[in-house]
Design an enzyme around this catalytic site. Structure first.
Site, short mmCIF file in Angstrom:
data_model
loop_
_atom_site.label_atom_id
_atom_site.label_comp_id
_atom_site.label_asym_id
_atom_site.label_seq_id
_atom_site.Cartn_x
_atom_site.Cartn_y
_atom_site.Cartn_z
CG ASP A 8 -2.50 0.55 0.82
OD1 ASP A 8 -2.30 1.47 0.43
OD2 ASP A 8 -3.96 0.60 1.71
CD GLU A 10 -3.67 5.41 1.41
OE1 GLU A 10 -4.22 5.53 0.13
OE2 GLU A 10 -2.78 3.82 1.39
CG HIS A 60 -1.79 3.56 -3.10
ND1 HIS A 60 -2.56 3.91 -2.04
CD2 HIS A 60 -1.80 4.62 -3.31
CE1 HIS A 60 -2.85 5.29 -2.31
NE2 HIS A 60 -2.29 6.01 -3.30
CG HIS A 104 -4.47 2.95 4.78
ND1 HIS A 104 -5.55 2.72 5.57
CD2 HIS A 104 -3.85 3.06 3.45
CE1 HIS A 104 -5.78 2.32 4.61
NE2 HIS A 104 -5.47 2.00 3.39
CG HIS A 115 -9.28 5.46 3.73
ND1 HIS A 115 -7.09 5.95 3.09
CD2 HIS A 115 -9.18 4.81 2.61
CE1 HIS A 115 -6.56 4.74 2.65
NE2 HIS A 115 -7.39 4.53 1.78
CD GLU A 134 -7.18 0.21 3.13
OE1 GLU A 134 -6.11 -0.74 2.67
OE2 GLU A 134 -7.74 0.36 2.80
#
Length: 278
Positions: A8, A10, A60, A104, A115, A134
């Protein structure tokens, strides 16, 4: 040893804002380089621990972020979308471990760019009545396949979230959240050395870890910002309402993860381009 890396963005070293991680942000191209270098650190650590096959999934946003020409040459890359298993595309029971790079925290947490999958559109999620994002869904799906998560890198909030799910996962905090779009950053060289070292160390002790109980079947509930999304999802067999904006479905864990991907594609069709950090 076969290793799977879900990457990912972030939670990557040095990145704190949408301009760093979303095209056409002014620092997105720099962010792609930073992401690739964090992944390379994990690859180097895995190779030093004896990995013979490494598959990297660009997980991502547009899923076209990692720079193949700068990626370690001993890794293969899955890039682009749509992918039926999204952040876990290509993972199967033949892998020995999952490494999570650049992750994240879930929606509602005070973490850097926190998020859950679809920004403001997904307000909250629960797996068997437990709040989840996630990280938790990836962990539960991998566990059902019999593949342990060995490592997670990201901000301190993401590391804490992973520890809540499975304290045996080695975590590397590359930044400390000061707010949702601000963080205290570790120097890049220091952060990548930590990722490489942790990847090596986490894989070196795999054989001593206790297996994680699988959730099979499990129930996933998703609360949407829009009642229209929830209403349309009720057309999918097995999906039932909790209230006007919350739907739930029960299925075997890998299938449940795939169904969530379908939910997100329906939601994107109804709501237009995602604005993940609104």
């Amino acid at each position: 040893m076969r290793i799977y890396i879900s990457a990912d963005m972030e939670g990557v070293t040095g990145l704190v804002d949408a301009e760093d991680v979303q095209p056409p942000g002014r620092d997105y191209e720099r962010g792609r380089v930073m992401m690739t270098e964090d992944v390379n650190a994990a690859i180097a650590g895995a190779l030093s621990a004896g990995a013979t096959h490494i598959l990297v999934n660009d997980a991502h946003g547009p899923m076209r972020n990692l720079l193949l020409e700068h990626l370690h040459p001993q890794a293969r890359l899955i890039k682009g979308r749509p992918k039926p298993m999204t952040m876990l595309e290509g993972l199967d029971a033949g892998y020995d471990a999952v490494l999570c790079v650049g992750f994240h925290a879930r929606a509602g947490s005070l973490g850097v760019m926190s998020h859950s999958f679809m920004g403001h559109e997904v307000e909250d999620m629960w797996l068997d009545s437990r709040p989840v994002g996630e990280i938790g869904l990836l962990h539960a799906t991998a566990a059902t396949l019999g593949v342990p998560v060995a490592l997670l890198s990201g901000d301190d909030a993401a590391c804490d979230e992973m520890a809540d799910w499975d304290a045996s996962v080695l975590t590397v905090s590359v930044k400390t959240a000061r707010d949702r779009f601000a963080a205290e950053l570790r120097p890049a060289a220091e952060a990548r050395h930590a990722i490489q070292t942790a990847a090596h160390d986490s894989l070196s002790v795999l054989s001593s870890r206790e297996p994680i109980p699988a959730r099979d079947p499990a129930t996933l509930a998703v609360r949407w910002q829009s009642a229209a999304v929830a209403a349309h999802l009720l057309g999918i067999p097995g999906v039932t309402p909790r209230d006007s904006r919350t739907v739930e479905v029960t299925a075997p864990m890998p299938r449940l993860y795939q169904l969530l991907g379908l939910f997100l594609r329906v939601a994107a069709t109804l709501t237009g381009p995602a604005h993940p950090y609104c």
